[in-house]
Design a protein around this motif. Structure first.
Motif, mmCIF file in Angstrom:
data_model
loop_
_atom_site.group_PDB
_atom_site.id
_atom_site.type_symbol
_atom_site.label_atom_id
_atom_site.label_comp_id
_atom_site.label_asym_id
_atom_site.label_seq_id
_atom_site.Cartn_x
_atom_site.Cartn_y
_atom_site.Cartn_z
ATOM 1 N N ASP A 42 0.855 -1.187 0.000
ATOM 2 C CA ASP A 42 0.000 0.000 0.000
ATOM 3 C C ASP A 42 0.893 1.240 0.000
ATOM 4 O O ASP A 42 1.515 1.585 1.006
ATOM 5 N N VAL A 43 0.985 1.905 -1.150
ATOM 6 C CA VAL A 43 1.870 3.061 -1.311
ATOM 7 C C VAL A 43 1.458 4.211 -0.401
ATOM 8 O O VAL A 43 2.303 4.812 0.277
ATOM 9 N N VAL A 44 0.186 4.522 -0.365
ATOM 10 C CA VAL A 44 -0.291 5.674 0.401
ATOM 11 C C VAL A 44 0.006 5.497 1.888
ATOM 12 O O VAL A 44 0.534 6.398 2.539
ATOM 13 N N THR A 45 -0.299 4.322 2.424
ATOM 14 C CA THR A 45 -0.033 4.075 3.839
ATOM 15 C C THR A 45 1.464 4.023 4.112
ATOM 16 O O THR A 45 1.919 4.455 5.172
ATOM 17 N N SER A 46 2.234 3.514 3.160
ATOM 18 C CA SER A 46 3.687 3.484 3.335
ATOM 19 C C SER A 46 4.266 4.891 3.415
ATOM 20 O O SER A 46 5.185 5.151 4.193
ATOM 21 N N ILE A 47 3.740 5.790 2.608
ATOM 22 C CA ILE A 47 4.252 7.165 2.605
ATOM 23 C C ILE A 47 3.749 7.945 3.817
ATOM 24 O O ILE A 47 4.513 8.635 4.482
ATOM 25 N N PHE A 48 2.461 7.830 4.115
ATOM 26 C CA PHE A 48 1.855 8.669 5.151
ATOM 27 C C PHE A 48 1.450 7.892 6.398
ATOM 28 O O PHE A 48 0.701 8.402 7.220
ATOM 29 N N GLY B 28 2.101 5.640 10.052
ATOM 30 C CA GLY B 28 2.751 6.023 11.298
ATOM 31 C C GLY B 28 2.076 7.199 11.968
ATOM 32 O O GLY B 28 0.863 7.205 12.153
ATOM 33 N N SER B 29 2.843 8.214 12.298
ATOM 34 C CA SER B 29 2.305 9.352 13.038
ATOM 35 C C SER B 29 1.403 10.238 12.181
ATOM 36 O O SER B 29 0.648 11.042 12.709
ATOM 37 N N MET B 30 1.484 10.098 10.841
ATOM 38 C CA MET B 30 0.644 10.919 9.957
ATOM 39 C C MET B 30 -0.442 10.069 9.299
ATOM 40 O O MET B 30 -0.813 10.292 8.154
ATOM 41 N N PHE B 31 -0.982 9.078 10.038
ATOM 42 C CA PHE B 31 -1.992 8.188 9.480
ATOM 43 C C PHE B 31 -3.232 8.940 9.018
ATOM 44 O O PHE B 31 -3.919 8.508 8.100
ATOM 45 N N TRP B 32 -3.531 10.079 9.620
ATOM 46 C CA TRP B 32 -4.730 10.840 9.247
ATOM 47 C C TRP B 32 -4.632 11.367 7.818
ATOM 48 O O TRP B 32 -5.651 11.514 7.147
ATOM 49 N N ILE B 33 -3.406 11.610 7.336
ATOM 50 C CA ILE B 33 -3.247 12.046 5.941
ATOM 51 C C ILE B 33 -3.659 10.926 4.992
ATOM 52 O O ILE B 33 -4.304 11.165 3.969
ATOM 53 N N SER B 34 -3.312 9.680 5.352
ATOM 54 C CA SER B 34 -3.740 8.530 4.542
ATOM 55 C C SER B 34 -5.256 8.472 4.459
ATOM 56 O O SER B 34 -5.819 8.237 3.391
ATOM 57 N N ARG B 35 -5.906 8.687 5.575
ATOM 58 C CA ARG B 35 -7.378 8.650 5.593
ATOM 59 C C ARG B 35 -7.964 9.755 4.745
ATOM 60 O O ARG B 35 -8.964 9.561 4.053
#
Length: 75
Positions: free
Chosen positions: A28-34, A36-43
């Protein structure tokens, strides 16, 4: 309206590529990039991709209007 269609199409393509990578490789590219601590950006990104998919449903009107009418010749 044209700008929204381009943005929606771009987001739908990004989402489709991401789902393809998840399906074929489990990555999962999006979760890999964002993740961890910035999980809300993935959402937020996943939410935008979902909204873009809904917006893209309206593009069917353009496809139907631009399709040539098929006529069958009868002898």
């Amino acid at each position: 309206m044209k700008v929204m269609n381009c943005i929606a199409l771009t987001l739908v393509i990004i989402g489709a590529l991401n789902w393809g990578l998840i399906g074929f490789f489990g990555y999962d590219v999006v979760t890999s990039i964002f993740g961890g601590s910035m999980f809300w950006i993935s959402r937020v990104i996943f939410g935008l991709v979902g909204l873009a998919g809904l917006w893209s449903l309206s593009l069917y009107n353009f496809v139907v209007q631009e399709s040539p009418t098929v006529r069958i010749a009868r002898h």
